[in-house]
Write an enzyme that holds these catalytic residues in place. Sequence first.
Site, PDB file in Angstrom:
ATOM      1  N   ASN A  11       0.816  -1.212   0.000  1.00 37.07           N
ATOM      2  CA  ASN A  11       0.000   0.000   0.000  1.00 37.07           C
ATOM      3  C   ASN A  11       0.849   1.260   0.000  1.00 37.07           C
ATOM      4  O   ASN A  11       1.988   1.260   0.492  1.00 37.07           O
ATOM      5  CB  ASN A  11      -0.927   0.032   1.228  1.00 37.07           C
ATOM      6  CG  ASN A  11      -1.989  -1.031   1.186  1.00 37.07           C
ATOM      7  OD1 ASN A  11      -2.838  -1.038   0.298  1.00 37.07           O
ATOM      8  ND2 ASN A  11      -1.953  -1.949   2.141  1.00 37.07           N
ATOM      9  N   ASP A 111      11.236   3.137   5.732  1.00 34.81           N
ATOM     10  CA  ASP A 111      10.127   3.035   6.686  1.00 34.81           C
ATOM     11  C   ASP A 111      10.620   2.643   8.069  1.00 34.81           C
ATOM     12  O   ASP A 111      10.117   3.144   9.081  1.00 34.81           O
ATOM     13  CB  ASP A 111       9.074   2.054   6.179  1.00 34.81           C
ATOM     14  CG  ASP A 111       9.633   0.665   5.869  1.00 34.81           C
ATOM     15  OD1 ASP A 111      10.870   0.520   5.705  1.00 34.81           O
ATOM     16  OD2 ASP A 111       8.832  -0.285   5.781  1.00 34.81           O
ATOM     17  N   THR A 186     -10.934 -26.397   8.089  1.00 32.74           N
ATOM     18  CA  THR A 186      -9.783 -25.854   7.356  1.00 32.74           C
ATOM     19  C   THR A 186      -9.493 -24.412   7.738  1.00 32.74           C
ATOM     20  O   THR A 186      -8.331 -24.025   7.940  1.00 32.74           O
ATOM     21  CB  THR A 186     -10.027 -25.958   5.835  1.00 32.74           C
ATOM     22  OG1 THR A 186     -10.218 -27.333   5.491  1.00 32.74           O
ATOM     23  CG2 THR A 186      -8.832 -25.419   5.060  1.00 32.74           C
TER      24      THR A 186
END
Length: 264
Positions: A11, A111, A186
């Site tokens: 993003n 970052d 599952t």
Amino acid sequence: MLLAIDIGNTNIVTALFHENELVNTWRIYSDTRRTGDEYSAILASLFRDAGVNIARIDSCVLSSVVPVLIGQFVGLLERMTGKKPVLVNPGLFPLLPVKIPESAVHEIGSDLVCNAVEAYSRYRQACIIVDFGTALTFTAVDTDGNLQGIAITPGLGTARNSLFNNTAQLPSVPLEAPPSSLGTNTIHSIQAGIVLGYKGLVESLIHTMKQELAEKTGIDRDSIRVIATGGLNSVLKPITAVFQDVDKYLTLYGLNRIASLVQQ
């Protein structure tokens, strides 16, 4: 106002700050196939819908871990705002309160630098910043602001997507804690393996990093603050007590702080 952009692998997070207050955020998908003109149109539309007057933006700051998008965003920010953005890169590191070791200067993600700068500046103590993104990262800073080390592993979403994309029968599941580690279907089985497995990974790695940071620097391991950030921090936050602080926007606040330091 300050326009801050954090380009990640999944993003692109855009934010506006007014007098150090975060007033708007937007999140768009990172796509290296888009042109600068396309991103300009997307941002202009988001600003228009939010009633943001671009003329009020008086400075910009940019962090990117996607190298091919850096030039596009530098150009579009200059065209949109008339301002040359502050780019978080090794040239700025000597101006920051966190000291980056020479071996990491040209390798560390911008970052992670933003995270370390904001966490250390905010708390002024040894800390470990856990960033839940495409990669799950652990950044350790000591009491003097020295970056002591980083650990990197695939993020929760990356692990889930890898399992889904590389198996014939396993589905993509919501990233949330299952009722039990003993999965009886599952979905719960995958959630037990990924979410509870990552809980163990995070707690174990933080324990080990605290111990080694304390041994290396002589600080009290119990004084080391652990801060969580990133879009997926909410997955583990309800099921672990390992974080003293959680700030989803720590990286953005780090960008704001770096811009303030550079522009002084």
